[in-house]
Design a protein around this motif. Structure first.
Motif: not given
Length: 858
Positions: A611-615, A620-634, A657-660
């Motif tokens: 997850s993204i804790m702070h930006a 601006v960014f989205d993160i896939d909670a399972h794979t860790g892929e960070i993408r720009l917003k559509n 970013v946080q890994a939990k």
């Protein structure tokens, strides 16, 4: 069916027809061994599989008409073959058996539709080794005298095999090839007593010999097979006269009472031929000591008084009874003698009385070990039973009252006095674990008296334990589960083994062994398994252990059980980001992936969510909670759109970013990630630009490439210098020190487009990129590094090729990337960049100058 036209010819007024004759079809006779034709002298193995194509009927019609084929059999026989009427292919439809039917008669026919030709053929069925030898006249039971000489023939076995040839020949062997008493002739099947071997009826009354009959082998369905059969020959040993007679129930005591009538029976002696299998007739006789007062029945052994007790002059008579065997021929054989004591007593006024070694006794005790041999005499019991009366008043019976079938008493009938013998009947019932004390009553009761006087004696047998039991575990295996954070010395599982024996034999000692037992201990007495005091369990390293536990008594009798220990995973690891998490470069339109690992052994403790804790800025960014892929917003599809939403017009973002993990309690790790964004145009400026953009997050890679080039140049220079030196030294020529410099030819002018990339970030370093193959524009693999990457220094501008450099500003930031190897075109491999040419030229000049200063010979 096609028919030829018939010709009709008219002459004058008299018409007449010319009809062409239709000849009958016929088979081809292709001779012996042919697989097509008319089946002349055709033979077929009996192991041919059903459904096989075995022959093809082949014939022709003189007119060329189409023919059909048929095959038929006698109604009383089987239909073994079928035929394809059009092609004549004959197939086997029934199994063949040469032993039941060695010839098959069939009628084959060929027809052209008008004419039918039939032939009777005989098909020979050839043998296959499909029959096993079979013994005849079983069962085999033979009676052999025990005095049979060694080497004598005892019996002959016979087996037949219906097969022909080698498959029908039979040889014989003993299944026990190491037999010490018997031998077998392998061809005739004659069983003999081996040389030096003897039979003894008294030791073994029967022998079982297993004979194997094998055929000579042969083909069956293409394989070599050998069949065999077994039979058992029962050899009963016949007893012969080689043992003397034996008296039973000795010593013998008899009593004559004062009112005994002459002719009354006093006692009976019993003798048996020692040869129990075929005993001789026994005759008894009195040798001396009777003084005419007693006589004995020569056939029954009954001793009787012939005088009135008042006429008897002695109180005790010592008689000697001789027993003589009478052979089948009627001649005397072996003899034996026994003393008989007869006392003269008064009237029946005494019951039977039991005596011990010290006098009358009604309780006898004995200690003995459990499971004595069957037929053993309880020698520790010294019991004598006596009735002081005379004659019939002193006759009584003995029997044991108590659990039946364990012991028997001898003799069962006593006249006056006898030594009581108790013999073991059932050894298995004398078990210490079932009963430690066996109690019986020995009852003596008169037979022919009105009073029926009787007496009893208690027989108490104390059983002593033996080590006849093996320790047995309550389970064949034990399963234990303990948490991996269990401290050293923690209890794992308790195993239990029980030994029914008592005393030291019943004490069980536990031990463990096996490859998985190093971290565990077991208490030798209680069977409690616990971890070593120093043991540190880690489910991530080893999640399961298995080893064996041994329960052993003092004499080494033991049993085993298997122990399985499973470590329960505990959420004791934090997710850890890779070393390349600090910086990432994102190509517009492609994701950037972060990855964290959790060293826990099992799910869900080792499953990580991102997850993204702070930006800054947000959204601006989205993160896939399972794979860790960070993408720009559509909504962001260009650098201009990024520039508009960035407060300072920057292209660098800092994300927390946080890994939990999913364990309970859950652990998490946060990291600061800086992302620089560029577009695909920047990555298409040239191969050197692609190399630098890929190595800007790992400057050591660029340094390594340059160092490798320098090492190659140095090695080549040293090899050339050494070779030149040794060549001149061998020719004994001293050449002046000179330096030959060849003017490097200027390379053909080529245009290399170098794009200077200006990184807009705090403390940014100047970096550069050469144009790269556009196929590698989506390279975002990260290389682990312990420290943030340092931007490499800019190489000097090319000196030899005056190329025009176009400067441009590209917003990007270096990150830890593991780039894919760029796909270079053949042209880029043949042409060096100006920067590389300049570096190589300078290196060569430095080495040449160094060699001149050292006065080397060139």
């Amino acid at each position: 069916m096609r028919r030829r036209p018939r010709a009709v010819l008219a002459l004058g007024l008299l018409p007449f027809c010319l009809v062409q004759a239709n000849f009958a079809p016929h088979f081809f006779d292709n001779g012996v061994g042919s697989t097509n034709g008319n089946m002349a002298l055709f033979s077929l193995p009996e192991d041919t599989p059903v459904g096989s194509h075995v022959y093809t009927l082949n014939g022709t019609d003189p007119e060329g008409d189409r023919v059909s084929y048929h095959i038929s059999f006698d109604p009383s026989t089987r239909s073994v073959f079928s035929v394809d009427p059009n092609f004549g292919n004959i197939s086997l439809i029934e199994e063949l058996d040469r032993e039941r039917e060695d010839e098959i008669e069939a009628i084959i026919s060929i027809s052209d539709g008008l004419n039918l030709v039939a032939e009777k053929v005989t098909i020979l069925v050839t043998d296959a080794n499909d029959e096993a030898p079979r013994f005849i006249q079983e069962p085999y039971v033979v009676l052999v005298p025990e005095d049979t000489p060694a080497g004598s023939s005892i019996f002959k076995v016979h087996a037949v095999d219906k097969d022909a040839g080698s498959g029908g020949s039979v040889t014989y062997v003993l299944q026990d090839l190491h037999s010490t008493k018997f031998a077998l002739d392998r061809h005739s099947g004659v069983l003999r007593l081996q040389a030096g071997a003897t039979l003894d009826y008294e030791k073994s009354q029967m022998h079982l010999v297993t004979v194997v009959a094998k055929d000579g082998g042969g083909k069956l369905r293409g394989a070599d097979v050998v069949f065999s059969a077994t039979t058992t020959v029962t050899i009963n040993v016949e007893d012969v006269q080689d043992m003397p007679p034996v008296f039973m129930g000795t010593p013998y005591y008899g009593y004559v009472y004062e009112d005994t009538l002459p002719g009354s029976e006093v006692l009976t002696v019993v003798a048996m031929d020692g040869d129990r299998g075929k005993p001789n007739h026994i005759l008894y006789s009195l040798m001396n000591g009777s003084d005419g007062a007693f006589k004995i029945n020569e056939t029954s052994g009954a001793i009787s008084v012939v005088q009135s007790p008042a006429q008897l002059r002695k109180e005790v008579y010592e008689l000697h009874v001789q027993v003589t065997e009478v052979s089948s021929a009627g001649s005397p054989a072996a003899q034996a003698m026994v003393p008989v004591t007869i006392r003269i007593v008064d009237l029946n006024n005494h019951p039977p009385t039991f005596y011990g070694e010290s006098g009358p006794q009604n309780r006898f005790e004995l200690s003995m070990y459990e499971h004595p041999p069957q037929g053993e005499i309880l020698r520790g019991l010294k019991i004598t039973v006596n009735d002081s009366d005379q004659g019939a008043n002193a006759k009584f019976n003995l029997r044991l009252v108590g659990p039946g079938g364990i012991f028997r008493v001898v003799p069962q009938t006593v006249l006056n006095e006898a030594q009581v013998t108790i013999i073991v009947e059932n050894s298995a019932a004398i078990d210490f674990e079932k009963s430690q004390v066996l109690t019986f009553k020995l009852l003596a009761i008169e037979v022919n008296t009105p009073e029926k006087f009787s007496s009893t004696a208690d027989i108490v047998i104390q059983l002593l334990d033996t080590n006849d039991n093996v320790p047995k575990f309550t389970s064949h295996y034990y399963i234990a589960r303990i948490p991996e954070n269990a401290p050293g010395g923690s209890n794992v599982v308790a195993v239990t083994a029980v030994d029914p024996d008592t005393g030291p034999w019943g004490k069980v000692k536990y031990s463990i062994y096996g490859t998985g037992a190093d971290l565990f201990l077991i208490h030798p007495s209680t069977g409690l398994i616990y971890t070593q005091p120093w043991a540190s369990l880690d489910a991530e390293a080893t999640a399961r252990y298995n080893f064996y536990v041994k329960a052993e008594d003092m004499e080494g009798r033991y049993s085993l059980a298997e122990v399985f220990v499973t470590l329960l995973d505990v959420n004791d690891h934090y997710p850890q980001f890779g070393k390349s998490i600090q910086e990432k470069t994102m190509v517009l339109g492609s994701p950037v992936k972060i990855e964290a690992t959790d060293q826990d052994a099992e799910e869900p403790n080792n499953l990580v969510d991102y997850s993204i804790m702070h930006a800054e800025p947000v959204n601006v960014f989205d993160i896939d909670a399972h794979t860790g892929e960070i993408r720009l917003k559509n909504s962001i599809r260009s650098l201009d759109a990024l520039h508009n939403i960035t407060p300072g017009g920057d292209y660098t973002w800092s994300l927390q970013v946080q890994a939990k993990d999913r364990g309970s309690p859950s652990f998490s790790t946060t990291a600061l990630l800086k992302i620089d964004i560029t577009d695909t145009e920047t990555l298409s400026r040239g191969p050197m630009a692609a190399f630098l953009i890929h190595t800007k997050d790992n400057p050591m890679k660029a340094v390594g490439v340059l160092a490798g080039i320098m090492a190659i140049v140095v090695t080549i220079t040293v090899l050339i210098s050494t070779a030149t030196f040794w060549r001149n030294k061998k020719s004994n020529k001293v050449l002046p020190v000179r330096r030959v410099l060849r003017k490097r030819s200027s390379p053909a002018p080529r245009t290399v487009r170098i794009e200077w990339l200006k990184f807009r970030r705090a403390k940014s370093a100047t970096k550069f990129m050469l144009k790269e193959d556009p196929s590698n524009e989506n390279c975002n693999n990260s290389t682990r590094s312990s420290l943030p990457p340092i931007a490499p220094a800019l190489p000097p501008p090319p000196r030899m090729v005056p190329n025009t450099v176009t400067h441009c500003t590209v917003p990007t930031v270096s990150g830890s990337l593991t780039p894919e190897r760029p796909q270079q075109s053949p042209q880029s491999e043949t042409l060096r960049s100006p920067t590389q040419a300049t570096l190589i030229s300078e290196l060569k000049q430095k080495f040449e100058k160094k060699s001149t200063n050292n006065k080397a010979y060139f």
